[in-house]
Design an enzyme around this catalytic site. Structure first.
Site, PDB file in Angstrom:
ATOM      1  N   GLU A 110      11.566  10.895 -12.148  1.00 12.59           N
ATOM      2  CA  GLU A 110      12.503  11.964 -12.502  1.00 12.59           C
ATOM      3  C   GLU A 110      12.255  13.222 -11.656  1.00 12.59           C
ATOM      4  O   GLU A 110      13.203  13.930 -11.297  1.00 12.59           O
ATOM      5  CB  GLU A 110      12.389  12.301 -13.987  1.00 12.59           C
ATOM      6  CG  GLU A 110      12.938  11.226 -14.909  1.00 12.59           C
ATOM      7  CD  GLU A 110      14.391  10.900 -14.631  1.00 12.59           C
ATOM      8  OE1 GLU A 110      15.171  11.845 -14.337  1.00 12.59           O
ATOM      9  OE2 GLU A 110      14.765   9.722 -14.708  1.00 12.59           O
TER      10      GLU A 110
ATOM     11  N   SER B 228       2.676   2.660   5.483  1.00 14.96           N
ATOM     12  CA  SER B 228       4.077   2.321   5.220  1.00 14.96           C
ATOM     13  C   SER B 228       4.496   1.014   5.878  1.00 14.96           C
ATOM     14  O   SER B 228       5.292   0.254   5.325  1.00 14.96           O
ATOM     15  CB  SER B 228       4.994   3.434   5.727  1.00 14.96           C
ATOM     16  OG  SER B 228       4.875   4.589   4.943  1.00 14.96           O
TER      17      SER B 228
ATOM     18  N   HIS C 229      13.797  -0.480  -5.737  1.00 11.44           N
ATOM     19  CA  HIS C 229      12.706  -0.644  -4.775  1.00 11.44           C
ATOM     20  C   HIS C 229      11.985   0.682  -4.574  1.00 11.44           C
ATOM     21  O   HIS C 229      10.756   0.739  -4.538  1.00 11.44           O
ATOM     22  CB  HIS C 229      13.241  -1.150  -3.436  1.00 11.44           C
ATOM     23  CG  HIS C 229      12.207  -1.182  -2.359  1.00 11.44           C
ATOM     24  ND1 HIS C 229      11.208  -2.121  -2.309  1.00 11.44           N
ATOM     25  CD2 HIS C 229      11.992  -0.366  -1.296  1.00 11.44           C
ATOM     26  CE1 HIS C 229      10.428  -1.896  -1.279  1.00 11.44           C
ATOM     27  NE2 HIS C 229      10.883  -0.828  -0.635  1.00 11.44           N
ATOM     28  N   SER C 230      12.742   1.731  -4.431  1.00 12.04           N
ATOM     29  CA  SER C 230      12.200   3.081  -4.296  1.00 12.04           C
ATOM     30  C   SER C 230      13.304   4.053  -4.660  1.00 12.04           C
ATOM     31  O   SER C 230      14.411   3.642  -5.020  1.00 12.04           O
ATOM     32  CB  SER C 230      11.705   3.338  -2.860  1.00 12.04           C
ATOM     33  OG  SER C 230      12.817   3.473  -1.977  1.00 12.04           O
TER      34      SER C 230
END
Length: 442
Positions: A118, A204, A333-334
């Site tokens: 959030e 990443s 996923h993200s």
């Protein structure tokens, strides 16, 4: 030379069978190099296939292995969806305090995910990845390991770090990139790492950690240490070339490493049926010559048992293990992804409401009389309060000094780097009306 070794073994076996003294042919004693594959027939039975590249027998049937009639590797589980032990022999016999600790780690991770997700949606942090639905794979696996085992994560293993004692303030500091962050604000959010907790900082780039993990496992083997390496990756990462290189290297080097695949059904927006045609990731293990098991990733006890056994084999026999944990990624996923574009709400709701790892473990605890509805409410209120407190502290903390960008690459900054640092600081000093210098530490 391979032919020589084979002939030697055959001669030795023949001698042992006849209980006689082993006497190798004279030419093998003095001219072993002269024996080639063309002379194997003299010593090897005609019916036995002797090819060096496979374990095989001859057959007169012209048959292809058909994956469409293959039953598939079974999925090991301990708890059913109602939280009941299916077979008492598989009960890990964990005590009440340990199970409650597992449950609290899983629920705290879930609460942290909700708050940080959030916060990204509100523009407070730049990026986030939730772990919804995969909490059992994190905590179940981490709880079975030794603290000195080295972890190479992908990017959805926050629960592993949480189990090891990574504090909430460090999770928050890393996601906010503030001055308290171990990484000095240089990594994007959720790229955690901790030298103290033997957790290598996340990168990443997909699957790059896999061959690197094998290298560290081989180093552990060379040193004769009594620990192992655990490399986490997803079903999507298994499609990368690095995955093949890592699995093959680990098998040929007999490296003490556990490859833990979180098969959550999707590689970002690509479902598994578009990624591969085989029987998941576990089916690849035997092809590499690796001991392999598939487990129910939503069953924390099944994951715990599998990892405990895998670690024992890995260390005692110095060999790699492949564990495939079948689970489901409930969240996007993200924060850069909208999963409603490629899967239905009904599909997500099924896994969230009917087969969630947290609810399964909670049902077990309720059946054991170890947890009550009142304790559940009190804990959820407490953990939310704790997470919110650390969240608010992290948000108020200043950012690291911009000059930190120029350090920790070289032991001593080069003349060129020093000059760039001075130019940067001079430029920012002259344009403070443009740069928010007040949000950085001095």
């Amino acid at each position: 030379m391979a032919a020589v070794r084979l002939i030697s073994k055959l001669a030795l076996g023949k001698a042992l069978q006849s209980s006689s003294r082993v006497v190798l042919p004279r030419s093998l004693q003095f001219r072993s190099f002269s024996y080639t594959a063309s002379r194997l027939q003299e010593y090897a039975p005609e019916e036995k296939a002797q090819f060096p590249g496979a374990k095989t027998e001859y057959t007169e049937k012209l048959e292809f292995i058909r994956p469409d009639i293959y039953d598939g590797i079974p999925t090991y589980r301990v708890l059913n969806k109602n939280g009941e032990i299916i077979d008492a022999e598989n009960d890990p016999n964990l005590d009440k305090d340990f199970v409650i600790k597992m449950y609290k780690a899983m629920t705290q991770l879930n609460t942290m995910d909700k708050i940080l997700y959030e916060s990204q949606r509100q523009g407070r942090i730049s990026f986030y990845m939730t772990n919804f639905g995969e909490e059992g794979t994190h905590v179940g696996s981490a709880a079975a390991l030794d603290a000195k085992d080295l972890i190479w994560g992908q990017y959805r293993e926050a629960g592993v770090l949480m189990w090891r004692g990574f504090p909430l303030e460090q999770f928050m500091a890393q996601c906010y990139g503030n001055a308290d962050d171990i990484g000095k604000g240089r990594q994007m959010p959720v790229h955690y790492g901790s030298r103290d907790l033997n957790f290598v900082t996340i990168s990443s780039t997909l699957a790059t950690q896999m061959p690197q993990a094998v290298g560290s496992a081989y180093a552990i083997k060379r040193r004769g240490q009594d620990n192992c390496v655990v490399c986490y990756f997803g079903d999507g990462a298994a499609s990368e070339g690095d995955a093949h290189a890592a699995l093959n290297f680990s098998a040929t080097l007999d490296a003490p490493i556990i490859f833990f695949c979180r098969n959550n059904g999707y590689a970002i927006s690509t479902p598994t049926y578009e990624q591969y045609r085989g029987d998941g990731i576990a089916a690849r293990g035997p092809g590499y010559g690796m001991a392999t098991i598939r487990v129910d990733g939503n069953d924390a006890f099944a994951v715990f048992n599998a990892m405990k056994a895998a670690r024992r084999i890995c260390i005692n026999e110095s060999r790699p293990i492949l564990v495939e944990a079948m689970t489901y990624r409930i969240g996007h996923h993200s924060t850069s992804d909208d999963s409603s574009a490629y899967r239905s709400v009904d599909e997500v709701n099924y896994w969230d409401k009917q087969d969630h790892p947290i609810s399964r473990l909670r049902k077990y605890m309720l059946l054991q009389g170890w947890w009550t509805t009142e304790e559940e409410k009190a804990w959820m209120k407490e953990t939310r309060r704790n997470v919110m407190h650390k969240f608010q502290e992290a948000e108020k903390t200043l950012k690291p000094r911009p000059r930190e960008l120029f350090f920790d690459v070289y032991d001593e900054p080069s003349v060129r780097l020093q000059r760039q640092l001075e130019e940067m600081e001079d430029f920012v000093e002259r344009h403070q009306d443009v740069y928010p210098v007040d949000i950085y530490t001095k």
